[in-house]
Write an enzyme that holds these catalytic residues in place. Structure first.
Site, PDB file in Angstrom:
ATOM      1  CB  THR A  96      -1.567  37.136 -53.443  1.00 16.46           C
ATOM      2  OG1 THR A  96      -2.837  36.928 -54.064  1.00 16.46           O
ATOM      3  CG2 THR A  96      -1.356  36.111 -52.340  1.00 16.46           C
TER       4      THR A  96
ATOM      5  CE  LYS B  38      -5.113  34.779 -53.241  1.00 14.77           C
ATOM      6  NZ  LYS B  38      -5.964  34.097 -54.188  1.00 14.77           N
TER       7      LYS B  38
ATOM      8  CE  LYS C 184       2.825  36.582 -55.679  1.00 10.58           C
ATOM      9  NZ  LYS C 184       1.496  37.059 -55.288  1.00 10.58           N
TER      10      LYS C 184
HETATM   11  P1  NAP Z   1      -0.065  39.452 -64.087  1.00 15.48           P
HETATM   12  O1  NAP Z   1      -1.031  39.237 -65.189  1.00 15.48           O
HETATM   13  O2  NAP Z   1       1.311  38.910 -64.207  1.00 15.48           O
HETATM   14  O3  NAP Z   1       0.000  41.043 -63.807  1.00 15.48           O
HETATM   15  C1  NAP Z   1       0.963  41.575 -62.932  1.00 15.48           C
HETATM   16  C2  NAP Z   1       0.877  43.090 -62.953  1.00 15.48           C
HETATM   17  O4  NAP Z   1       1.926  43.613 -62.113  1.00 15.48           O
HETATM   18  C3  NAP Z   1       1.078  43.708 -64.325  1.00 15.48           C
HETATM   19  O5  NAP Z   1       0.305  44.878 -64.411  1.00 15.48           O
HETATM   20  C4  NAP Z   1       2.575  44.030 -64.315  1.00 15.48           C
HETATM   21  O6  NAP Z   1       2.931  45.066 -65.209  1.00 15.48           O
HETATM   22  C5  NAP Z   1       2.718  44.509 -62.900  1.00 15.48           C
HETATM   23  N1  NAP Z   1       4.096  44.508 -62.398  1.00 15.48           N
HETATM   24  C6  NAP Z   1       4.847  43.439 -62.029  1.00 15.48           C
HETATM   25  N2  NAP Z   1       6.051  43.845 -61.586  1.00 15.48           N
HETATM   26  C7  NAP Z   1       6.057  45.190 -61.677  1.00 15.48           C
HETATM   27  C8  NAP Z   1       7.017  46.190 -61.354  1.00 15.48           C
HETATM   28  N3  NAP Z   1       8.214  45.882 -60.849  1.00 15.48           N
HETATM   29  N4  NAP Z   1       6.687  47.477 -61.585  1.00 15.48           N
HETATM   30  C9  NAP Z   1       5.495  47.806 -62.093  1.00 15.48           C
HETATM   31  N5  NAP Z   1       4.531  46.916 -62.412  1.00 15.48           N
HETATM   32  C10 NAP Z   1       4.817  45.613 -62.205  1.00 15.48           C
HETATM   33  O7  NAP Z   1      -0.617  38.873 -62.711  1.00 15.48           O
HETATM   34  P2  NAP Z   1      -2.136  38.640 -62.230  1.00 15.48           P
HETATM   35  O8  NAP Z   1      -2.528  37.237 -62.534  1.00 15.48           O
HETATM   36  O9  NAP Z   1      -2.983  39.771 -62.682  1.00 15.48           O
HETATM   37  O10 NAP Z   1      -1.917  38.723 -60.633  1.00 15.48           O
HETATM   38  C11 NAP Z   1      -1.802  39.957 -59.952  1.00 15.48           C
HETATM   39  C12 NAP Z   1      -1.904  39.679 -58.450  1.00 15.48           C
HETATM   40  O11 NAP Z   1      -3.141  39.031 -58.171  1.00 15.48           O
HETATM   41  C13 NAP Z   1      -0.804  38.776 -57.894  1.00 15.48           C
HETATM   42  O12 NAP Z   1      -0.467  39.189 -56.589  1.00 15.48           O
HETATM   43  C14 NAP Z   1      -1.483  37.409 -57.868  1.00 15.48           C
HETATM   44  O13 NAP Z   1      -0.873  36.565 -56.917  1.00 15.48           O
HETATM   45  C15 NAP Z   1      -2.892  37.803 -57.495  1.00 15.48           C
HETATM   46  N6  NAP Z   1      -3.967  36.876 -57.898  1.00 15.48           N
HETATM   47  C16 NAP Z   1      -3.938  36.293 -59.136  1.00 15.48           C
HETATM   48  C17 NAP Z   1      -4.976  35.432 -59.481  1.00 15.48           C
HETATM   49  C18 NAP Z   1      -4.999  34.733 -60.816  1.00 15.48           C
HETATM   50  O14 NAP Z   1      -5.685  33.687 -60.923  1.00 15.48           O
HETATM   51  N7  NAP Z   1      -4.320  35.218 -61.829  1.00 15.48           N
HETATM   52  C19 NAP Z   1      -6.042  35.183 -58.594  1.00 15.48           C
HETATM   53  C20 NAP Z   1      -6.046  35.838 -57.370  1.00 15.48           C
HETATM   54  C21 NAP Z   1      -4.992  36.686 -57.033  1.00 15.48           C
HETATM   55  P3  NAP Z   1       3.357  44.715 -66.732  1.00 15.48           P
HETATM   56  O15 NAP Z   1       2.072  44.551 -67.482  1.00 15.48           O
HETATM   57  O16 NAP Z   1       4.131  45.906 -67.165  1.00 15.48           O
HETATM   58  O17 NAP Z   1       4.178  43.454 -66.675  1.00 15.48           O
END
Ligand code: NAP
Length: 299
Positions: free
Chosen positions: A91, A167, A235
């Site tokens: 997102t 989104k 965010k």
């Molecule tokens: P998450 O579990 O916090 O995963 C975030 C990912 O980004 C991890 O692989 C993290 O790596 C990586 N990352 C963050 N900062 C970084 C950096 N500076 N350099 C390299 N890697 C970095 O989040 P998530 O829930 O999977 O969400 C991911 C995306 O999907 C977001 O944009 C979120 O808004 C969107 N989304 C989430 C959901 C939900 O329900 N969770 C639903 C729809 C969309 P590390 O493992 O090393 O920290």
């Protein structure tokens, strides 16, 4: 098909596994170490650049700055395999989607914005709703991949930013639904109506939508394990605010839920599910989540 995958967080790991299940070779990179047993069948590669030496690469990093740092600053668009299509499922902001579209065009690469609706459990069961926008040939080329990740691909046209705006609008409206239910509970619990009974009433009458069903259950059970982290939801509210500002509009309900999520994150609940905002509203600013289950608070 050989597929790259960048970002094996809660969402990314589930999605990468579904691409493997669909029979693809998946070369995935994550910043921090990921246990191979948590992503069986995925080939873990040493650099994000490696994931760009494929036919199509998915990015599921947390936000704009992470994508800028890992992909743009590292020059991965320049060194990518020619003809590669980059699918950004994170997102991200509307403005950044426009910038990515231009940069990919300059580099001669395909670009598709494909943010998703659905939480990690929905991603794991391959039931995401995928909002896809980009050049028709690029979208057509990756559609079979998207089909293995979700139950429906919503094609929103050739302008990638459309998918990102849609989104952000959806997340903004879910936050409003969470806050609306919390404020309903404030009124009804004050006269002794149990929140489970109140939710049964609203779901069976006027509010039968998915957002109400899913988040009323969490509010009723006072269960705030993510799910979707409050810090990521905050965010998204900021990105929605910025998208409004770009067209000279301030959206008052958006500002209210943004403030509520901001308070939850400031109170140390950024890693909890965003429905923690409802708990804080019901309790007049506090939360029932204990400091035991709140690692940020203990630091
Ligand atoms: P998450 O579990 O916090 O995963 C975030 C990912 O980004 C991890 O692989 C993290 O790596 C990586 N990352 C963050 N900062 C970084 C950096 N500076 N350099 C390299 N890697 C970095 O989040 P998530 O829930 O999977 O969400 C991911 C995306 O999907 C977001 O944009 C979120 O808004 C969107 N989304 C989430 C959901 C939900 O329900 N969770 C639903 C729809 C969309 P590390 O493992 O090393 O920290």
């Amino acid at each position: 098909m050989q597929i790259g995958f960048i970002g094996l967080g809660n969402m990314g790991s589930a999605m990468a596994l579904n691409l493997v299940k669909a029979g693809h070779e998946v070369r995935a990179w994550n910043r921090s170490e990921v246990a191979q047993k948590s992503v069986p069948g995925v080939t873990l590669v040493k650099s994000a650049a490696d994931a760009f030496q494929t036919d199509a690469v998915f990015t599921m990093l947390s936000d704009d700055p992470a994508i800028r740092q890992v992909i743009l600053d590292a020059g991965l668009l320049v060194s990518a395999r020619p003809g590669l299509i980059h699918v950004v499922t994170s997102t991200i902001s509307v403005a950044f989607a426009r910038e990515l579209e231009l940069l990919h065009e300059e580099a001669g690469l395909g670009y598709v914005s494909a943010p998703v609706l659905g939480r990690p459990n929905v991603a794991a069961s391959g039931q995401l709703n995928i909002l896809a926008a980009g050049k028709a040939d690029a979208v057509a080329a990756i559609e079979p991949l998207l089909a293995s990740l979700g139950k429906k691909v919503w094609k929103l046209g050739e302008n990638p930013a459309r998918a990102n705006a849609a989104k952000l609008a959806c997340n903004m409206m879910i936050a409003m639904a969470i806050e609306a239910m919390a404020e309903g509970v404030v009124l009804t619990e004050s006269v002794g109506l149990d929140r489970a009974d109140f939710f049964e009433l609203i779901l069976g009458t006027l509010f039968s939508g998915r957002a109400y069903e899913s988040y009323s259950a969490q509010i009723a059970e006072r269960s705030f394990e993510p799910g979707f982290k409050a810090e990521l939801a905050l965010k998204d509210m900021r990105l929605a605010t910025e998208a409004g500002n770009e067209i000279g509009r301030t959206l008052p309900m958006l500002e209210a839920v943004r403030e509520g999520l901001g308070k939850a994150v400031s109170a140390g609940f950024g890693k909890k599910d965003w429905s923690i905002m409802a708990d804080m509203t019901v309790r007049g600013g506090a939360s029932s989540a204990s400091s035991e289950s709140n690692p940020e608070k203990k630091q």
